[in-house]
Scaffold this motif. Sequence first.
Motif, mmCIF file in Angstrom:
data_model
loop_
_atom_site.group_PDB
_atom_site.id
_atom_site.type_symbol
_atom_site.label_atom_id
_atom_site.label_comp_id
_atom_site.label_asym_id
_atom_site.label_seq_id
_atom_site.Cartn_x
_atom_site.Cartn_y
_atom_site.Cartn_z
ATOM 1 N N ASP A 1 94.020 -1.136 -56.766
ATOM 2 C CA ASP A 1 94.606 -0.542 -56.926
ATOM 3 C C ASP A 1 96.072 -0.913 -57.360
ATOM 4 N N TRP B 1 92.511 -5.517 -60.897
ATOM 5 C CA TRP B 1 91.514 -5.720 -61.192
ATOM 6 C C TRP B 1 90.067 -5.630 -62.043
ATOM 7 N N LYS C 1 86.176 -0.514 -62.110
ATOM 8 C CA LYS C 1 87.579 0.085 -62.643
ATOM 9 C C LYS C 1 87.439 1.211 -63.571
ATOM 10 N N ALA D 1 89.329 0.652 -53.202
ATOM 11 C CA ALA D 1 89.138 0.362 -54.533
ATOM 12 C C ALA D 1 91.021 1.152 -54.413
ATOM 13 N N TYR E 1 85.998 -5.073 -61.875
ATOM 14 C CA TYR E 1 85.230 -4.519 -61.053
ATOM 15 C C TYR E 1 85.278 -6.022 -59.876
#
Length: 71
Positions: A37, A43, A62, A33, A45
Motif C-alpha cells: 500500500d 497493486w 486489495k 500488504a 491482488y
Amino acid sequence: MLKNKNDYSVIVFFENSPKPKKWAYVHKLNGFAMFLDKKHSDWLYMNVYNRRSGQFMKQIKKGTFIPQTLM
C-alpha cells in the motif's frame, strides 16, 4: 503448518503494469500488504504460495481482510 519466518512467496499483480512482481521471502502477510500500500499503491491482488513446496495457498485482493499468516 508453517512455523518459520519467511514461509511465503508472493506474486503481486498491478493495475498499470502487465508484468507481475515476485517476492520470495515474505513472513507476515498483513505487514507485506501495508508495504505494498505504501510503496506500490496500484497493486490489485497477490497470489500466495508456500515458499518451500511452491504450492498455491490463496489469492488475496486489495481491500479485503489480510491475515498475518495462513493456516
